[in-house]
Design a protein around this motif. Structure first.
Motif, mmCIF file in Angstrom:
data_model
loop_
_atom_site.group_PDB
_atom_site.id
_atom_site.type_symbol
_atom_site.label_atom_id
_atom_site.label_comp_id
_atom_site.label_asym_id
_atom_site.label_seq_id
_atom_site.Cartn_x
_atom_site.Cartn_y
_atom_site.Cartn_z
ATOM 1 N N ASN A 115 7.554 -1.142 -3.353
ATOM 2 C CA ASN A 115 7.594 -1.543 -1.963
ATOM 3 C C ASN A 115 6.842 -1.979 -1.025
ATOM 4 O OD1 ASN A 115 10.744 -0.466 -2.669
ATOM 5 N ND2 ASN A 115 9.917 1.540 -2.360
ATOM 6 N N ASN A 116 5.709 -1.795 -0.960
ATOM 7 C CA ASN A 116 4.723 -2.169 -0.659
ATOM 8 C C ASN A 116 4.741 -3.724 -0.844
ATOM 9 O OD1 ASN A 116 4.228 0.514 -0.139
ATOM 10 N ND2 ASN A 116 2.524 1.118 -0.933
ATOM 11 N N THR A 117 4.746 -4.249 -1.907
ATOM 12 C CA THR A 117 4.591 -5.552 -1.973
ATOM 13 C C THR A 117 5.736 -6.526 -1.215
ATOM 14 O OG1 THR A 117 3.464 -5.586 -4.281
ATOM 15 C CG2 THR A 117 4.941 -7.478 -3.811
ATOM 16 N N GLU A 118 6.400 -5.802 -1.286
ATOM 17 C CA GLU A 118 7.184 -6.341 -0.418
ATOM 18 C C GLU A 118 7.402 -6.695 1.110
ATOM 19 O OE1 GLU A 118 11.417 -4.119 -1.626
ATOM 20 O OE2 GLU A 118 11.447 -5.567 -3.518
ATOM 21 N N LYS A 119 7.070 -5.015 1.496
ATOM 22 C CA LYS A 119 6.445 -5.320 3.389
ATOM 23 C C LYS A 119 5.458 -5.820 3.325
ATOM 24 C CE LYS A 119 7.583 -0.671 3.545
ATOM 25 N NZ LYS A 119 6.839 0.645 3.422
ATOM 26 N N ARG A 120 4.034 -6.171 2.511
ATOM 27 C CA ARG A 120 3.449 -7.392 2.762
ATOM 28 C C ARG A 120 4.088 -8.773 2.770
ATOM 29 N NH1 ARG A 120 -0.122 -4.468 -0.801
ATOM 30 N NH2 ARG A 120 0.580 -6.489 -2.676
ATOM 31 N N PHE B 39 0.728 -13.212 3.912
ATOM 32 C CA PHE B 39 -0.073 -12.722 2.142
ATOM 33 C C PHE B 39 1.376 -13.175 1.154
ATOM 34 C CE2 PHE B 39 1.893 -10.748 -1.687
ATOM 35 C CZ PHE B 39 0.275 -10.273 -2.290
ATOM 36 N N ARG B 40 0.918 -14.388 0.533
ATOM 37 C CA ARG B 40 1.187 -15.115 -0.113
ATOM 38 C C ARG B 40 0.928 -14.592 -1.745
ATOM 39 N NH1 ARG B 40 -1.877 -21.027 0.110
ATOM 40 N NH2 ARG B 40 0.432 -21.440 -1.080
#
Length: 67
Positions: A43-48, A54-55
């Motif tokens: 979830n945190n990666t999807e938000k970033r 964020f690449r």
């Protein structure tokens, strides 16, 4: 098979015949993450990714240029 989450250090029991248990047994470099930690990181990666700042590098740029 007893496994320990690398983030929250909770110990859980996996059945010995699961593919994940076999992967962890045969390749010690692989680590185990419990489901709550895995979903929290996803979830945190999807938000970033949604911010646009964020690449996420999955492949090399040379490989992408060939497509």
């Amino acid at each position: 098979m007893r496994v320990k989450c690398v983030i929250c250090d909770t110990v859980q029991q996996l059945e010995d015949d699961l593919p994940l248990a076999k992967k962890l047994r045969n390749r010690p470099i692989h680590t185990y993450m419990c489901d709550p930690c895995y979903t929290r990181i996803a979830n945190n990666t999807e938000k970033r990714l949604a911010t646009g700042k964020f690449r996420f590098f999955r492949t090399s740029s040379k490989f992408d240029e060939e497509f």
